[in-house]
Design an enzyme around this catalytic site. Structure first.
Site, PDB file in Angstrom:
ATOM      1  N   GLU A 161       0.838  -1.199   0.000  1.00  0.00           N
ATOM      2  CA  GLU A 161       0.000   0.000   0.000  1.00  0.00           C
ATOM      3  C   GLU A 161       0.880   1.259   0.000  1.00  0.00           C
ATOM      4  O   GLU A 161       1.832   1.357   0.784  1.00  0.00           O
ATOM      5  CB  GLU A 161      -0.871  -0.047   1.256  1.00  0.00           C
ATOM      6  CG  GLU A 161      -1.887   1.042   1.421  1.00  0.00           C
ATOM      7  CD  GLU A 161      -2.757   0.815   2.646  1.00  0.00           C
ATOM      8  OE1 GLU A 161      -3.741   1.571   2.804  1.00  0.00           O
ATOM      9  OE2 GLU A 161      -2.461  -0.101   3.447  1.00  0.00           O
ATOM     10  N   LYS A 190      -9.014   2.683  -2.492  1.00  0.00           N
ATOM     11  CA  LYS A 190      -9.313   1.889  -1.303  1.00  0.00           C
ATOM     12  C   LYS A 190     -10.761   2.119  -0.890  1.00  0.00           C
ATOM     13  O   LYS A 190     -11.221   3.260  -0.796  1.00  0.00           O
ATOM     14  CB  LYS A 190      -8.361   2.280  -0.170  1.00  0.00           C
ATOM     15  CG  LYS A 190      -8.401   1.393   1.068  1.00  0.00           C
ATOM     16  CD  LYS A 190      -7.286   1.788   2.023  1.00  0.00           C
ATOM     17  CE  LYS A 190      -7.209   0.886   3.239  1.00  0.00           C
ATOM     18  NZ  LYS A 190      -6.066   1.221   4.117  1.00  0.00           N
ATOM     19  N   CYS A 223      -5.581  -3.372   1.831  1.00  0.00           N
ATOM     20  CA  CYS A 223      -5.451  -3.513   3.278  1.00  0.00           C
ATOM     21  C   CYS A 223      -6.779  -3.696   4.010  1.00  0.00           C
ATOM     22  O   CYS A 223      -7.339  -4.780   4.048  1.00  0.00           O
ATOM     23  CB  CYS A 223      -4.681  -2.315   3.842  1.00  0.00           C
ATOM     24  SG  CYS A 223      -3.974  -2.677   5.487  1.00  0.00           S
TER      25      CYS A 223
END
Length: 633
Positions: A44, A113, A167
């Site tokens: 990330e 994200k 994540c």
């Protein structure tokens, strides 16, 4: 063979030094290209580093990141690999934490994200906007226009469908990859920055394994490493590649150098699992639409196959799980048999004991069942039935085992009865053909059935899964019983279970008998013994090594694999044990026997399913008895 090679990478970084980070990234790309990798997933925000904090709000960092994204695109030209790198992307005055997919000189798509952690040590909403609702959108960067942007992107090349999540997306109740997998994604790449605290690594590993199992996919996980800022947190550079609940490759946590792990994903196996699992595509009815972005690989070939192929896929490979797995198997077998005793109200068991592996395992199951139900072991009627081929070794082991286990032991010699039967049917006793052998097998079964009737007991079957797969049993002979406890236990696992009991559950005298049974060549002992009283008829000389047949069976049934693929995997797994000609010879034998002997499996007695493979016509395998093997050879 429908394999694709993938990588998870964690580069050394310097916080906010984009040029340095770029150079570390391209070094890992070069290594991946050398290994013929097709997808490489970086952590990330790997281009800037994850721990820039309020520096993310500085235009210098954002613009520099875009400049190096352009450089990375140029660097990717003529490289047949999809590069997935983390970078901040500014769109309409909002900054997004993104996974950027790059291939052959251009960005294929950018995925923001979906879920931003804003609890405990995380406060990403201070800098970034959530991308969960962005679909069917496009953005422009300074060097490329009209780039697909959103959480609805699946990157496709033939039967490979790759999806990106970032994540925290994995940690929520329904990860984006759950929806994407139902829409067809079979490889998930996760760009992560997951810090280390005590116990978190094992939980994270389980999470990744479970998500790959739920989605019937491969999961490539790459996390930021130890060179991120340690102002408040430490990251370990955890790298994992999972496939359908198992870990294929993992990295070294806390490494101070850049890391790259690779493995080969079995796309065909994942497809098979999804075809077979009818619940999978019906999990969610209102699955959002996804855009498919074509990749266009030049080739999926690779020089080195670096995926571990287990020689004995039915046998536990983790030493820590040995005792637990064995206990579970025995619990399934004995609990199933106990239910049958309770239902029939039978007080006795009848079992033929040959001094071989299968009858030994079945007896151990019966012993455990009787002990569990509080029944007297003297109600276990064990019968050994010497014939023309019975050797002193197997006979003595059968006698000793039954007596040591305190069972009701009986001996009935079948030689005279078999000779009389030869006369009755007009068969020459000196012709040692299939009739000669089957007369003995059916005589033994008749004796056992009749004694079970006489005693009011259950005849316990001893045949195993490997024998059923090959049809290595006499129809209406040892093929038949009143309840079969070994029917889904392959021969390689039978050996394992008997050895486990010998070394963990027995006194020294009983242990010695069990270990000698394990060392005895596998044989039905239906042909006359040798001049020295030794075993002449060795099963594996006739049908081939059971470890090979168990391997063939597992991949044929469990993965729906074609012959060429099974051969390829077997040659990889057994490259130090058998030559290629031997493997192909016995694979042909396996396929031929598997198809021609289905009629025996269609008439199986009841018995519990124990592992992932069963050949019961009432369970896993509904196969015509007259199906041809021509399309499979």
């Amino acid at each position: 063979m429908n394999f694709v090679k993938v990588s998870a990478a964690s580069p050394k970084v310097t916080v906010a030094d984009v040029e340095y980070n770029y150079n570390q990234i391209i070094d890992l790309i070069d290594k991946a290209v050398e290994e013929d990798v097709k997808f490489i997933v970086f952590p990330e925000l790997s281009l800037t580093s994850y721990t820039c904090a309020d520096l993310f709000l500085n235009f210098s960092l954002i613009k520099t990141s875009e400049i190096y994204l352009d450089k990375l695109c140029n660097y990717s030209k003529n490289k047949d690999i999809v590069i997935v790198v983390g970078a901040p992307i500014l769109v309409k005055d909002k900054l997004y934490n993104c996974g950027v997919s790059i291939f052959n000189g251009k960005i294929l798509g950018i995925v923001p994200k979906s879920f931003l952690p804003n609890y405990s040590e995380f406060y990403e909403k201070r800098w970034f906007a959530e991308g969960i609702d962005i679909r069917d959108s496009y953005i422009d960067l300074s060097f490329q226009k009209n780039i697909p942007f959103g959480v609805d992107l699946i990157f496709k090349d033939n039967n490979i469908n790759f999806f990106i999540e970032i994540c925290e997306d994995l940690w929520v109740a329904i990860p984006p990859s759950s929806y994407a997998s139902i829409a067809g994604a079979n490889i998930i790449g996760n760009l992560s920055a997951s810090n280390e605290i005590v116990g978190k690594a094992s939980y994270r590993k389980d999470l990744i394994k479970n998500q790959s199992a739920r989605t019937l996919s491969s999961y490539i996980y790459s996390s930021a490493g130890v060179h991120e800022s340690t102002t408040d947190l430490l990251f370990s550079g955890d790298l994992l590649i999972a496939e359908n609940g198992g870990i294929l490759a993992s990295g070294e946590r806390f490494s101070r150098e850049s890391q790259l792990i690779t493995s080969c994903i079995d796309i065909e196996k994942l497809t098979f699992e999804r075809m077979k699992n009818s619940s999978f595509t019906n999990t969610l009815k209102n699955v959002p639409k996804f855009r498919e972005i074509e990749i266009g690989f030049k080739s999926l070939n690779f020089k080195t196959f670096n995926r571990f192929v287990d020689k004995h896929p039915f046998v536990p490979s983790n030493p820590k799980e040995i005792e637990e797995r064995c206990e579970e198997i025995f619990a399934i077998q004995s609990s199933a048999l106990a239910k049958r005793f309770e239902h029939t109200k039978s007080k006795k068991a009848v079992i033929g004991i040959s001094g071989g592996l299968d009858s030994t395992l079945a007896l151990l199951v019966v012993i455990r069942t009787f002990d569990m139900l509080g029944m007297d072991r003297k109600n276990i009627v064990t019968i050994t039935m010497p014939g023309f081929g019975t050797t002193d070794r197997t006979y003595n082991n059968a006698v000793d085992l039954c007596k040591l286990l305190n069972c009701d032991f009986r001996e009935i010699n079948i030689v005279e009865a078999s000779l009389q039967h030869f006369k009755d049917i007009g068969h020459d006793k000196d012709i040692h053909d299939v009739t000669y052998e089957n007369v003995q097998a059916r005589e033994r079964t008749q004796i056992l059935m009749d004694i079970a009737n006489k005693e009011g007991g259950l005849l316990i079957g001893t045949g195993d899964l490997s024998e059923l797969a090959l049809g290595w049993c006499t129809y209406n002979g040892d093929h038949m019983s009143m309840y079969g406890v070994n029917g889904s236990i392959p021969k390689t696992l039978v050996k394992y279970l008997v050895r486990y009991v010998a070394t963990h559950k027995m006194d020294e005298e009983s242990k010695a008998v069990l270990l000698d049974i394990l060392d005895t060549p596998i044989s039905p002992e239906l042909l006359p013994k040798g001049k020295n009283g030794d075993i002449v008829q060795k099963t594996e000389d006739v049908v081939g090594p059971y470890e090979l047949h168990d391997f063939f069976l597992y991949h044929f049934i469990r993965s729906g694999a074609e012959k060429d693929k099974i051969s390829f995997l077997a040659k990889e797994a057994f490259k130090n044990d058998y030559d290629e000609e031997t493997i192909d010879k016995w694979l042909d034998k396996f396929i031929t026997r598997f198809f021609t002997q289905q009629f025996k499996r269609s008439a199986l007695p009841d018995g519990p399913k124990v592992g992932t493979v069963s050949l019961s016509p009432r369970g896993d395998l509904r196969m015509p008895s007259d199906a041809s093997y021509n399309s499979f050879r």
